[in-house]
Design an enzyme around this catalytic site. Structure first.
Site, PDB file in Angstrom:
ATOM      1  N   HIS A 177     -53.017-118.613 -34.968  1.00 50.96           N
ATOM      2  CA  HIS A 177     -53.639-117.753 -33.967  1.00 50.96           C
ATOM      3  C   HIS A 177     -52.566-116.816 -33.396  1.00 50.96           C
ATOM      4  O   HIS A 177     -51.390-117.187 -33.304  1.00 50.96           O
ATOM      5  CB  HIS A 177     -54.223-118.564 -32.808  1.00 50.96           C
ATOM      6  CG  HIS A 177     -55.544-119.179 -33.089  1.00 50.96           C
ATOM      7  ND1 HIS A 177     -55.920-120.415 -32.585  1.00 50.96           N
ATOM      8  CD2 HIS A 177     -56.614-118.739 -33.795  1.00 50.96           C
ATOM      9  CE1 HIS A 177     -57.149-120.704 -32.980  1.00 50.96           C
ATOM     10  NE2 HIS A 177     -57.586-119.705 -33.719  1.00 50.96           N
ATOM     11  N   CYS A 275     -53.217-121.994 -25.119  1.00 56.79           N
ATOM     12  CA  CYS A 275     -54.401-122.511 -25.803  1.00 56.79           C
ATOM     13  C   CYS A 275     -55.340-123.216 -24.826  1.00 56.79           C
ATOM     14  O   CYS A 275     -56.553-123.204 -25.018  1.00 56.79           O
ATOM     15  CB  CYS A 275     -54.000-123.486 -26.917  1.00 56.79           C
ATOM     16  SG  CYS A 275     -53.393-122.692 -28.415  1.00 56.79           S
TER      17      CYS A 275
END
Length: 282
Positions: A177, A275
């Protein structure tokens, strides 16, 4: 492209954030969908919860508003709230996960946002994993692709929000990511600032980042390999892994205040402070 990033000596100011989190009530590593996950090693659930509580307490101590979406049984990765959506003043974009194990998270987050005045939420057609791969930096919206979110999703987000997305290709599977390889240090349009690990991107994307942010802070592999880049900044304070010691030193030299928070148990699922944090920009 406009080179609007601020020099390293710019004054730093903290801006209050409104963030969404999800407690790791059902957190475990029962499958493997990224290089950080090892299903053979049991998770210490109590330790994971204590570390998450510590992160929440830090945000609140810094003056940020923290809201919590209820955890859903059977969705162990729901703790990684950044993947739940992208929320901007132009609108909210929901998510569509690549891996079926996380699919149920999408509607849980979309419903919460709509019930709390942050809708309507666009349900995407293309794979799009929220703020994990879509980061706001001032007037820029950066989009990661290569492992999860696809470039087609970037075009979809452009249509929904009416603002361009700059696509950046990720090439190292450890950094699947965008938020594992790039920290938004300051998203103020007057002086946007980022830090990133060049080795996570292909050559074309590195050139793009150099053009957009000529004064960006560049980090090394030692920082990246402990997910040091997966950090949350309010423009002054940067909440990051205590293992990213070199990164903390670099941040101090640029006028930022590092705030170490141990999330080592949650790192076993492939996520750090960012996150676990979805920024609500409304």
């Amino acid at each position: 492209m406009t080179t609007t990033s601020a020099p390293a000596t710019a004054a730093r100011t903290a801006h209050p954030l409104r963030v969404l989190m999800c407690a790791p009530e059902h957190f475990t590593v029962s499958y493997e969908i990224n290089p950080w996950m090892d299903a053979a090693t049991p998770v210490d659930v109590q330790r994971a919860r204590a570390q998450w509580d510590g992160l929440r307490a830090v945000f609140e101590r810094l003056g940020h508003a923290v809201e919590v979406v209820p955890a859903v049984p059977g969705l162990p990765d729901m703790v990684y709230a950044a993947n739940g959506a992208l929320v901007t003043p132009q609108g909210s974009v929901g998510v569509r996960f690549l891996h079926p194990e996380r699919a149920g998270e999408a509607e849980a987050y979309a419903r919460w946002l709509e019930q709390h005045g942050l809708g309507p939420v666009h349900r995407p057609v293309h794979v799009n994993e929220g703020e994990g791969d879509l980061l706001v930096v001032g007037e820029h919206l950066l989009g990661g692709h290569g492992f999860r979110t696809g470039e087609a999703a970037h075009r979809e987000v452009e249509e929904v929000l009416g603002r361009p997305v700059t696509s950046l290709r990720l090439v190292d599977p450890r950094f699947y990511h965008l938020d594992t390889a790039l920290t938004v240090l300051d998203d103020d349009p007057e002086h946007p600032d980022v830090a990133y690990f060049p080795g996570a991107f292909d050559e074309a994307s590195r050139r793009t980042l150099e053009e957009l942010f000529p004064h960006a802070l560049l980090t090394d592999d030692a920082t990246a390999e402990v997910l040091g880049m997966n950090a949350v900044s309010d423009g002054l304070h940067v909440v990051l892994s205590p293992r990213a010691q070199r990164y903390a030193q670099q941040l101090e030299q640029r006028g930022y205040v590092p705030v170490p928070v141990d999330l080592s148990e949650l790192l076993r699922g492939g996520g750090g402070a960012k996150c676990c944090t979805l920024v609500l920009r409304r």
